[in-house]
Write a protein that holds these residues in place. Structure first.
Motif, PDB file in Angstrom:
ATOM      1  N   SER A  80       0.838  -1.201   0.000  1.00  0.00           N
ATOM      2  CA  SER A  80       0.000   0.000   0.000  1.00  0.00           C
ATOM      3  C   SER A  80       0.874   1.252   0.000  1.00  0.00           C
ATOM      4  O   SER A  80       0.597   2.224  -0.719  1.00  0.00           O
ATOM      5  N   PHE A  81       1.925   1.222   0.811  1.00  0.00           N
ATOM      6  CA  PHE A  81       2.844   2.364   0.867  1.00  0.00           C
ATOM      7  C   PHE A  81       3.574   2.532  -0.466  1.00  0.00           C
ATOM      8  O   PHE A  81       3.768   3.654  -0.947  1.00  0.00           O
ATOM      9  N   LEU A  82       3.962   1.423  -1.096  1.00  0.00           N
ATOM     10  CA  LEU A  82       4.645   1.496  -2.391  1.00  0.00           C
ATOM     11  C   LEU A  82       3.732   2.131  -3.434  1.00  0.00           C
ATOM     12  O   LEU A  82       4.184   2.956  -4.240  1.00  0.00           O
ATOM     13  N   ALA A  83       2.440   1.754  -3.433  1.00  0.00           N
ATOM     14  CA  ALA A  83       1.494   2.346  -4.382  1.00  0.00           C
ATOM     15  C   ALA A  83       1.407   3.856  -4.171  1.00  0.00           C
ATOM     16  O   ALA A  83       1.359   4.629  -5.139  1.00  0.00           O
ATOM     17  N   MET A  84       1.362   4.280  -2.895  1.00  0.00           N
ATOM     18  CA  MET A  84       1.310   5.707  -2.594  1.00  0.00           C
ATOM     19  C   MET A  84       2.565   6.411  -3.101  1.00  0.00           C
ATOM     20  O   MET A  84       2.503   7.509  -3.672  1.00  0.00           O
ATOM     21  N   MET A  85       3.723   5.795  -2.913  1.00  0.00           N
ATOM     22  CA  MET A  85       4.968   6.398  -3.351  1.00  0.00           C
ATOM     23  C   MET A  85       5.067   6.456  -4.874  1.00  0.00           C
ATOM     24  O   MET A  85       5.683   7.371  -5.432  1.00  0.00           O
ATOM     25  N   ILE A  86       4.466   5.485  -5.570  1.00  0.00           N
ATOM     26  CA  ILE A  86       4.469   5.528  -7.037  1.00  0.00           C
ATOM     27  C   ILE A  86       3.687   6.737  -7.535  1.00  0.00           C
ATOM     28  O   ILE A  86       4.127   7.447  -8.447  1.00  0.00           O
ATOM     29  N   ILE A  87       2.520   6.980  -6.911  1.00  0.00           N
ATOM     30  CA  ILE A  87       1.761   8.179  -7.287  1.00  0.00           C
ATOM     31  C   ILE A  87       2.543   9.436  -6.916  1.00  0.00           C
ATOM     32  O   ILE A  87       2.570  10.417  -7.673  1.00  0.00           O
ATOM     33  N   GLY A  88       3.201   9.418  -5.752  1.00  0.00           N
ATOM     34  CA  GLY A  88       4.028  10.559  -5.365  1.00  0.00           C
ATOM     35  C   GLY A  88       5.150  10.804  -6.357  1.00  0.00           C
ATOM     36  O   GLY A  88       5.437  11.961  -6.722  1.00  0.00           O
ATOM     37  N   ALA A  89       5.789   9.716  -6.821  1.00  0.00           N
ATOM     38  CA  ALA A  89       6.857   9.855  -7.811  1.00  0.00           C
ATOM     39  C   ALA A  89       6.299  10.386  -9.131  1.00  0.00           C
ATOM     40  O   ALA A  89       6.937  11.212  -9.800  1.00  0.00           O
ATOM     41  N   TYR A  90       5.122   9.918  -9.511  1.00  0.00           N
ATOM     42  CA  TYR A  90       4.492  10.418 -10.740  1.00  0.00           C
ATOM     43  C   TYR A  90       4.206  11.910 -10.633  1.00  0.00           C
ATOM     44  O   TYR A  90       4.425  12.667 -11.593  1.00  0.00           O
ATOM     45  N   ILE A  91       3.738  12.352  -9.460  1.00  0.00           N
ATOM     46  CA  ILE A  91       3.454  13.777  -9.260  1.00  0.00           C
ATOM     47  C   ILE A  91       4.732  14.604  -9.415  1.00  0.00           C
ATOM     48  O   ILE A  91       4.734  15.664 -10.050  1.00  0.00           O
ATOM     49  N   VAL A  92       5.827  14.107  -8.844  1.00  0.00           N
ATOM     50  CA  VAL A  92       7.108  14.809  -8.969  1.00  0.00           C
ATOM     51  C   VAL A  92       7.519  14.915 -10.439  1.00  0.00           C
ATOM     52  O   VAL A  92       7.888  15.994 -10.933  1.00  0.00           O
ATOM     53  N   ILE A  93       7.455  13.778 -11.157  1.00  0.00           N
ATOM     54  CA  ILE A  93       7.843  13.771 -12.570  1.00  0.00           C
ATOM     55  C   ILE A  93       6.894  14.640 -13.397  1.00  0.00           C
ATOM     56  O   ILE A  93       7.319  15.318 -14.344  1.00  0.00           O
ATOM     57  N   PHE A  94       5.607  14.655 -13.028  1.00  0.00           N
ATOM     58  CA  PHE A  94       4.643  15.469 -13.774  1.00  0.00           C
ATOM     59  C   PHE A  94       4.995  16.950 -13.691  1.00  0.00           C
ATOM     60  O   PHE A  94       4.943  17.674 -14.698  1.00  0.00           O
ATOM     61  N   PHE A  95       5.357  17.429 -12.502  1.00  0.00           N
ATOM     62  CA  PHE A  95       5.674  18.845 -12.353  1.00  0.00           C
ATOM     63  C   PHE A  95       6.947  19.223 -13.105  1.00  0.00           C
ATOM     64  O   PHE A  95       7.175  20.398 -13.399  1.00  0.00           O
ATOM     65  N   ILE A  96       7.767  18.208 -13.433  1.00  0.00           N
ATOM     66  CA  ILE A  96       8.980  18.494 -14.215  1.00  0.00           C
ATOM     67  C   ILE A  96       8.679  18.481 -15.713  1.00  0.00           C
ATOM     68  O   ILE A  96       9.112  19.366 -16.450  1.00  0.00           O
ATOM     69  N   TYR A  97       7.897  17.462 -16.170  1.00  0.00           N
ATOM     70  CA  TYR A  97       7.718  17.260 -17.603  1.00  0.00           C
ATOM     71  C   TYR A  97       6.299  17.533 -18.108  1.00  0.00           C
ATOM     72  O   TYR A  97       6.083  17.542 -19.319  1.00  0.00           O
ATOM     73  N   ARG A  98       5.328  17.700 -17.203  1.00  0.00           N
ATOM     74  CA  ARG A  98       3.949  18.006 -17.589  1.00  0.00           C
ATOM     75  C   ARG A  98       3.389  16.982 -18.578  1.00  0.00           C
ATOM     76  O   ARG A  98       2.777  17.335 -19.590  1.00  0.00           O
ATOM     77  N   SER A  99       3.575  15.707 -18.289  1.00  0.00           N
ATOM     78  CA  SER A  99       3.105  14.648 -19.181  1.00  0.00           C
ATOM     79  C   SER A  99       1.821  14.036 -18.630  1.00  0.00           C
ATOM     80  O   SER A  99       1.829  13.342 -17.614  1.00  0.00           O
ATOM     81  N   TYR A 100       0.700  14.327 -19.330  1.00  0.00           N
ATOM     82  CA  TYR A 100      -0.573  13.746 -18.911  1.00  0.00           C
ATOM     83  C   TYR A 100      -0.651  12.265 -19.269  1.00  0.00           C
ATOM     84  O   TYR A 100      -1.278  11.471 -18.561  1.00  0.00           O
ATOM     85  N   VAL A 101      -0.032  11.889 -20.365  1.00  0.00           N
ATOM     86  CA  VAL A 101      -0.134  10.510 -20.837  1.00  0.00           C
ATOM     87  C   VAL A 101       0.487   9.530 -19.837  1.00  0.00           C
ATOM     88  O   VAL A 101       0.061   8.377 -19.741  1.00  0.00           O
ATOM     89  N   MET A 102       1.474   9.984 -19.074  1.00  0.00           N
ATOM     90  CA  MET A 102       2.084   9.109 -18.068  1.00  0.00           C
ATOM     91  C   MET A 102       1.045   8.575 -17.094  1.00  0.00           C
ATOM     92  O   MET A 102       1.165   7.466 -16.586  1.00  0.00           O
ATOM     93  N   GLY A 103      -0.005   9.368 -16.850  1.00  0.00           N
ATOM     94  CA  GLY A 103      -1.047   8.935 -15.927  1.00  0.00           C
ATOM     95  C   GLY A 103      -1.807   7.725 -16.414  1.00  0.00           C
ATOM     96  O   GLY A 103      -2.337   6.951 -15.605  1.00  0.00           O
TER      97      GLY A 103
END
Length: 417
Positions: free
Chosen positions: A85-108
Motif C-alpha cells: 500500500s505504501f509502495l502504491a502511494m509512493m508511485i503516485i508521489g513519484a508520478y506527481i514529482v515527474i509530472f511537475f517536471i515534464y507536464r506529461s498527462y499521458v504518463m497517468g
C-alpha cells in the motif's frame, strides 16, 4: 475517533479516485483521436481534471497512511499489505514529482493503473494491524523501508516511461522487428499474470474458499533418528499442487477434474512450499487465460492496440523521463535498500549481511541499476536499449518484492504473512 476505520475508508476512496483518474486520463489522451474543435484545449482541460483527481487520490492515500500509523501505534510498513500500500502511494508521489517536471498527462494512463494494481495486490493480504516483532521495533524500520520504497517508486516511473517508449517506437509492419514485438508481448503477459493472480485470489476469497491439507514433515535429531510430524496447511485456492507428502482431507474437484494434479518436489523445503508453488501455478494459468481472452477480443497484440494512444508523444521525451526517474531512484534506493538496511541488520541480528534471499535480490537490483546508469552515461545506451533496461530492472524489483515472498523462504518471510 476510530482511526483504523477512517484509515480503511481513506484507502478505498484513494483506490476509486485512482480508477476514476485513470479513466479520465484515457479520455484526455483519446481527445487527440476524436473530432474535437480544438484537441489541444481538450487535452489541457481534461488533463488538469485528471491530474487533480490523481492528486486527490494521493491525499486520500496519505490520510490512510497517517491515520493507520496513529491507530496502529507504529509506521504501517511492517507487513505485505502495509508495504505494498505504501509502495502504491509512493508511485503516485513519484508520478506527481515527474509530472511537475515534464507536464506529461499521458504518463497517468500507465502510472495510475500500476498503482491500482499494486493496491489490489496489497488487499490480497490480511489488513489487520499486527504488533511489531522485536526485530522490527526500531527507528531503522522507518528509514530503511520508506527510502527503499521511495527508490522503487521512481524505478516504477522509469519502467512506465520505458515501456511507453517501446510501445511508441516498435514497428509492427517491419518483419525485422519481430524480436522487439515478441518481447513486448511477453511484458504484457507478465502484467496479465499479476492481474490474473489478483482476480483469482479475490474470487476465491469472496467465496470463502478454504481447504486443509495434512503434510508429513520429517526431521533428523542429533542421534540421527528420523522424527515424523503432521502439519496442517490451509489452502485459500484449489490445490492444483499439493505439498510434498501431503494428503487432502476432503475430495476436491475443478471442472470435474480431481485435485491435486501434482505434488510439490521433495527439494522444496518448508511447510508452506507447496502452497506457494500452488499460488504461482494459479497466477500463471489465470494470467495466460486472461491474456488469451483479451487477445480474442481485440484481435491483435496488446502492445499494438496501445500504440495509437502514444502516437503524439516524442520518444526522446519518454526516454529522458525514464532516465531521470531511474537516476532519482538509484541514490534513494542505495540508502534505503542497502546502506540503512545493513545498519539495521547489524543492530537487530549482529551482522550486516547474511545472504538472506531478500538481501541477495536487493543487491542484484542495486547492481542492475548501477550497470544501467554506467551503460547510459558511459556507453551511450539511449532509446530502445535504455528503455529495455528500465523495463527489465523493474521486473527484478517486482520479483524482489513478490517472487521472493511467494517462492523463497527467509528472514523477510514475515512480510508475506
Amino acid at each position: 475517533m476510530n482511526w483504523l476505520a477512517f484509515s480503511q475508508d481513506s484507502y478505498l476512496v484513494a483506490f476509486f479516485l485512482f480508477c476514476i483518474g485513470f479513466i479520465s486520463f484515457v479520455f484526455t489522451v483519446a481527445g487527440r483521436k476524436m473530432k474535437t474543435k480544438d484537441p489541444a484545449a481538450h487535452e489541457q482541460k481534461w488533463g488538469r481534471i485528471s491530474f487533480s483527481i490523481a492528486l486527490l487520490g494521493f491525499v486520500a492515500q496519505l490520510a490512510y497512511f497517517i491515520t493507520r500509523w496513529i491507530g496502529g501505534g507504529h509506521i504501517p510498513v511492517s507487513n505485505m499489505y502495509e508495504f505494498m500500500s505504501f509502495l502504491a502511494m509512493m508511485i503516485i508521489g513519484a508520478y506527481i514529482v515527474i509530472f511537475f517536471i515534464y507536464r506529461s498527462y499521458v504518463m497517468g494512463v500507465f502510472a495510475l493503473p500500476l498503482a491500482v494494481l499494486i493496491m489490489a495486490y496489497a488487499s490480497v493480504f490480511p489488513s489487520e494491524v499486527q504488533p511489531l516483532i522485536p526485530q522490527l521495533d526500531s527507528i531503522w524500520l522507518k528509514i530503511h523501508v520508506t527510502l527503499a520504497a521511495a527508490g522503487e517508486a521512481f524505478f516504477a516511473i522509469g519502467f512506465v516511461a520505458g515501456l511507453m517508449y517501446l510501445i511508441r517506437t516498435v514497428q509492427w509492419d517491419n518483419s525485422s522487428a519481430k524480436r522487439a514485438q515478441r518481447s513486448l508481448e511477453v511484458i504484457m503477459v507478465l502484467i496479465m499474470i499479476i492481474v490474473g493472480f489478483v482476480a483469482v485470489v479475490f474470487g476465491y476469497r469472496s467465496a470463502d474458499y478454504e481447504v486443509a491439507i495434512d503434510q508429513r514433515l520429517e526431521t533428523v535429531d542429533n542421534q540421527g533418528q528420523i522424527n515424523s510430524t503432521i502439519e496442517t496447511i490451509m489452502y485459500k485456492m484449489p490445490p492444483l499442487i499439493a505439498p510434498y507428502q501431503g494428503e487432502v482431507k476432503e475430495d476436491q474437484k475443478l471442472l470435474g477434474i480431481k485435485l491435486p494434479l501434482l505434488e510439490a518436489p521433495k527439494w522444496m523445503e518448508g511447510a508452506q512450499a507447496g502452497r506457494k508453488l500452488n499460488t504461482v501455478a494459479w497466477s500463471i494459468l489465470s494470467g495466460l487465460l486472461l491474456y488469451g481472452i483479451v487477445r480474442l477480443i481485440i484481435r491483435k497484440p496488446i502492445a499494438r492496440a496501445l500504440q495509437p494512444l502514444l502516437s503524439g508523444l516524442d520518444p526522446e521525451d519518454l526516454d529522458e523521463i525514464s532516465y531521470r526517474a531511474n537516476a532519482i531512484g538509484f541514490p534513494v534506493f542505495t540508502l534505503g535498500g542497502l546502506i540503512f538496511a545493513m545498519i539495521w541488520a547489524q543492530i537487530a541480528w549482529s551482522r550486516f549481511w547474511a545472504w538472506d534471499p531478500k538481501e541477495v535480490w536487493a543487491l542484484i537490483t542495486w547492481l542492475f541499476y548501477s550497470a544501467y546508469l554506467h551503460l547510459r552515461l558511459s556507453r551511450g545506451y539511449i532509446g530502445a536499449k535504455s528503455s529495455w533496461l528500465s523495463v527489465i530492472g523493474f521486473i527484478i524489483v517486482m520479483f524482489t518484492l513478490l517472487g521472493v515472498n511467494l517462492i523463497i523462504s527467509g528472514l523477510h518471510s514475515y512480510a508475506g504473512v
